[in-house]
Design an enzyme around this catalytic site. Structure first.
Site, mmCIF file in Angstrom:
data_model
loop_
_atom_site.group_PDB
_atom_site.id
_atom_site.type_symbol
_atom_site.label_atom_id
_atom_site.label_comp_id
_atom_site.label_asym_id
_atom_site.label_seq_id
_atom_site.Cartn_x
_atom_site.Cartn_y
_atom_site.Cartn_z
ATOM 1 N N HIS A 104 0.832 -1.207 0.000
ATOM 2 C CA HIS A 104 0.000 0.000 0.000
ATOM 3 C C HIS A 104 0.866 1.256 0.000
ATOM 4 O O HIS A 104 0.667 2.175 -0.801
ATOM 5 C CB HIS A 104 -0.909 -0.023 1.231
ATOM 6 C CG HIS A 104 -1.735 1.210 1.414
ATOM 7 N ND1 HIS A 104 -3.084 1.250 1.139
ATOM 8 C CD2 HIS A 104 -1.411 2.456 1.857
ATOM 9 C CE1 HIS A 104 -3.550 2.464 1.400
ATOM 10 N NE2 HIS A 104 -2.551 3.207 1.837
ATOM 11 N N GLU A 105 1.825 1.292 0.913
ATOM 12 C CA GLU A 105 2.649 2.490 1.030
ATOM 13 C C GLU A 105 3.499 2.717 -0.219
ATOM 14 O O GLU A 105 3.730 3.859 -0.632
ATOM 15 C CB GLU A 105 3.542 2.407 2.268
ATOM 16 C CG GLU A 105 2.787 2.341 3.594
ATOM 17 C CD GLU A 105 1.833 3.501 3.813
ATOM 18 O OE1 GLU A 105 2.041 4.579 3.223
ATOM 19 O OE2 GLU A 105 0.860 3.335 4.563
ATOM 20 N N HIS B 235 1.708 4.776 -2.648
ATOM 21 C CA HIS B 235 1.845 6.225 -2.440
ATOM 22 C C HIS B 235 3.173 6.733 -2.994
ATOM 23 O O HIS B 235 3.253 7.820 -3.571
ATOM 24 C CB HIS B 235 1.766 6.545 -0.948
ATOM 25 C CG HIS B 235 0.400 6.399 -0.358
ATOM 26 N ND1 HIS B 235 -0.730 6.920 -0.941
ATOM 27 C CD2 HIS B 235 -0.020 5.806 0.797
ATOM 28 C CE1 HIS B 235 -1.785 6.649 -0.183
ATOM 29 N NE2 HIS B 235 -1.384 5.965 0.866
#
Length: 757
Positions: free
Chosen positions: A543-544, A547
């Site tokens: 997920h990170e 980003h």
């Protein structure tokens, strides 16, 4: 979940500076930008550079661990990046001096714009000048403010915190400058009257509109008395948010247990706790960092141990309780002066969901659909608890407590799927998972990582220059990525990404390149085992990195729109989508390798992991719904109340879990749960952008989740635009149709409920 928003714009003045992931600043509220409540190249299994772990190697120094865990087999580039990586060798005095210089320079540029005669106000002299000034200011001050989250030196953290305080105060003053606002209005008027407006690009027109909106939302059309009052309130709110963040980052409490009290917690986890003698017995100090405390929640057999751990964890930031109350009061006052019914209405004006009522309707509809599912799941878990208590002779009171949730959720998965969380973890050594995830992203998105050796804020940090996959010269340079993955004292305690430098166009056709830093807290090696990741940790890392790539692969003209500078209820959507790769058989096999045998997960284990995703999904989403509804209520109420009591009563009502002691959990709430719920539902991204599985419905990545052609489509239509166009426009362009909630609801419930969210 935390996302640093440029400090010069009004919306960000009333929220933490931009961080993506779990946020540490006072991100409670619909102004929050940080979400994520779940908590490198080549075939890594054949990479000769990776260390094969054996027990004798586990006591290596951390510096050695770092170099071996993240050795990345890449071809060394002979091209020099067109922009050097920044140095991280500041002293506290440097931070103070440079910060003051950036503020002075930015003020001078604003003075020049504010002094323009109305007839001299045009797109270049006003909007471009201010956009350039903002970009340079953020690029200078963001790294200085970042030290407070990662530096091991208290003096640097304190100087960084003070520097951010000064930037926030200056930013409030900047947002309230009437002379600059008048220059913007004059420039807009001249553009439209002269016909120059029609010659602007869509992104340039968006810049004008957003800058004008900044002034009206700041209250610059109000009388002087109200403007002065607003300025004072904003400055006070800014400092409260900063104090909240500082407390969050520097929390270092522990809770102590005996070995007997920790029964059930995996031995390799216990071996990583600090062991000491207290009186006549040996005890273990457990920090509230995720790798330490979550295994207690999930595995400790003694309900009293779990209760103490839960209550300690929820109370660890009680110091923030008065700060939250103060912030909410200030937000109510600001909203009233600006003419909004509630703070929620003020904040949602710039989101895709446009009003507090729209949010409330959305959450109520979702709660109605989730409640029957969660109630059935609670009954199942309560029956498991009753059976276990009777077998062990523990009194059973018929209640399901918050400290029961993670423990019996795990037990149910183990019993119903024969899936052992501790066994699964053995297949995810950090040494394999991190490089493989980066490899997946590289291949999917057509980029290449090159590890570089340079200045960092800590020896454990790794640096990468990121290039286009087939780069032949400096034009293929994309930006820089930093990974800071292990916990340490006074470091930001969750997982988040800081977009420290934006990408934007420079005069003469050149470009300023972005830098993104991921800060995480993965488990370190223990005396018994190497650094291993739970599957949840793998999902979080994936997920990170989403980003990170949103920040790296955006390519906008202006820094204001770069990367994750999008509507707050869209910012999590791209990363929420990419989490789904962690549930794909092909991907799970590729990034797993047992730390002893080097074998990947078996097809049977992979199937069990995928099935576990939907176990107790009703209770899971009801918990997130509780966060969102607490968030909404405290920002729509016209008067303050006892927020500790509200936190506990609302949680019991919505999440279906009880507590005994009212603990101040709102002291650490740092997510923007609404954004994630919207990312999963209204935007339809977790199902319609993602790969297919047994309960998936369609679409772009269905045929092949790792197809570079589809990755390019995602890169070009979602990531590239950043905030330079309406987010719904980007989604429609990518999906080929308007987004909706149908796919999400089908994924959760198997069938589509009659009502549409």
């Amino acid at each position: 979940m935390a996302l640093r928003a440029g400090s010069h714009r009004l919306p960000s003045l009333l929220q933490p500076r931009r961080v993506l992931g779990w946020g540490g600043a006072l991100a409670v509220g619909l102004a929050a930008v940080n979400c994520n409540w779940r908590s490198i190249a080549g075939n890594i299994r054949n990479a000769s550079t990776l260390t094969t772990y054996r027990s004798r190697t586990f006591t290596r120094s951390l510096a050695t661990v770092k170099s071996s865990l993240f050795s990345i087999p890449t071809t060394t580039m002979s091209i020099t990046p067109p922009q050097p990586a920044p140095a991280w060798n500041h002293t506290p005095e440097d931070i103070t001096r440079l910060n003051n210089e950036y503020i002075a320079a930015h003020r001078a540029k604003q003075d020049a714009v504010g002094a323009l005669a109305p007839e001299d106000c045009n797109f270049t002299s006003v909007f471009v000048a201010l956009a350039d000034a903002d970009a340079h200011f953020d690029a200078g001050t963001e790294p200085l403010a970042f030290y407070q989250n990662v530096s091991p030196t208290k003096e640097l953290r304190d100087a960084s915190n003070e520097a951010e305080s000064l930037v926030r105060q200056f930013s409030v003053e900047s947002s309230m400058r009437l002379d600059v606002y008048h220059a913007k209005v004059a420039a807009q008027k001249n553009l439209k009257e002269s016909g120059a407006w029609d010659k602007l690009s869509p992104e340039e027109k968006r810049l004008v509109d957003k800058m004008i909106l900044d002034g009206t939302r700041a209250g610059l059309a109000l009388p002087e008395k109200e403007r002065i009052e607003l300025t004072a309130l904003k400055k006070e709110l800014s400092q409260v948010c900063l104090d909240f963040s500082k407390n969050f980052n520097e929390e270092n409490g522990v809770i102590t247990f005996t070995e007997e009290e920790l029964k059930g917690v995996p031995k390799d986890v216990i071996s990583g706790y600090t062991k000491r003698t207290e009186g006549s017995q040996e005890v273990y100090d457990v920090t509230y960092k995720t790798p330490d405390i979550f295994p207690v929640f999930k595995f400790a057999e003694n309900p009293e141990t779990r209760r103490r751990a839960q209550e300690g964890h929820e109370s660890r930031l009680e110091v923030n309780v008065p700060l939250l109350s103060k912030a909410l009061d200030l937000r109510r006052q600001i909203a009233k002066i600006l003419g909004y019914n509630t703070w929620a209405d003020y904040i949602t004006e710039e989101k895709m969901i446009k009003s507090g009522k729209g949010v409330d309707d959305f959450l109520n509809d979702l709660q109605e659909k989730l409640l029957p599912v969660g109630t059935k799941e609670r009954e199942i878990l309560l029956a498991i608890k009753k059976k276990e208590h009777e077998a062990k002779g523990i009194p059973f009171d018929g209640e399901f407590y918050i400290w029961d949730y993670r423990y019996y959720d795990r037990k149910y998965i183990e019993e119903s799927l024969d899936l052992d969380d501790s066994l699964v973890k053995e297949y995810f050594p950090v040494s394999v998972v991190v490089p493989t995830i980066l490899s997946i992203y590289q291949n999917l998105l057509g980029v290449r990582f090159e590890e570089i050796q340079g200045s960092t804020w800590h020896p454990e940090v790794q640096q990468f220059a990121v290039w286009e996959k087939d780069a032949k010269d400096e034009s293929g340079f994309i930006g820089y990525c930093y990974l800071d993955l292990f916990p340490r004292e006074a470091k930001y305690s969750h997982a988040a990404v800081w977009p420290l430098l934006p990408g934007y166009d420079l005069p003469g056709g050149k470009r300023s390149y972005p830098l993104a830093a991921m800060v995480a807290n993965l488990a370190k090696p223990t005396p018994d085992k190497p650094a291993l990741m739970r599957h949840d940790d793998v999902v979080t890392f994936f997920h990170e990195m989403g980003h990170v790539f949103h920040g790296l692969l955006s390519k906008t003209q202006f820094a204001r729109f770069h990367g994750t500078s999008v509507a707050r209820d869209f910012v999590e959507a791209p990363s929420q989508m990419l989490e789904n790769w962690c549930w794909e058989p092909k991907v799970l096999e590729q990034m797993s390798s047992h730390y002893e045998t080097q074998k990947p997960l078996s097809p049977e284990l992979i199937e069990k992991i995928i099935k576990s995703r939907y176990v107790n999904v009703g209770l899971f989403y009801l918990r997130q719904l509780f966060f969102a509804k607490f968030d909404l209520k405290v920002h729509t109420d016209k008067e303050g109340e006892d927020y500790t009591s509200l936190w506990n009563t609302l949680r019991e009502k919505i999440s279906l879990v009880k507590s005994i002691k009212e603990c101040p959990g709102q002291g650490y709430l740092s997510q923007a749960p609404l954004a994630t719920l919207l990312g999963d539902t209204m935007l339809d991204t977790t199902a319609t952008l993602t790969p297919s599985s047994s309960r998936r419905t369609s679409t772009v990545f269905k045929a092949d989740p790792l197809d570079p052609a589809r990755g390019k489509q995602y890169r070009d239509k979602i990531l590239r635009a950043g905030g330079s166009r309406e987010e719904l426009e980007s989604l429609e362009d990518f999906l080929g149709r308007p987004p909706n909630s149908d796919a999400f609801l089908k994924e959760l419930f198997g069938t589509l409920p009659s009502a549409n969210l």
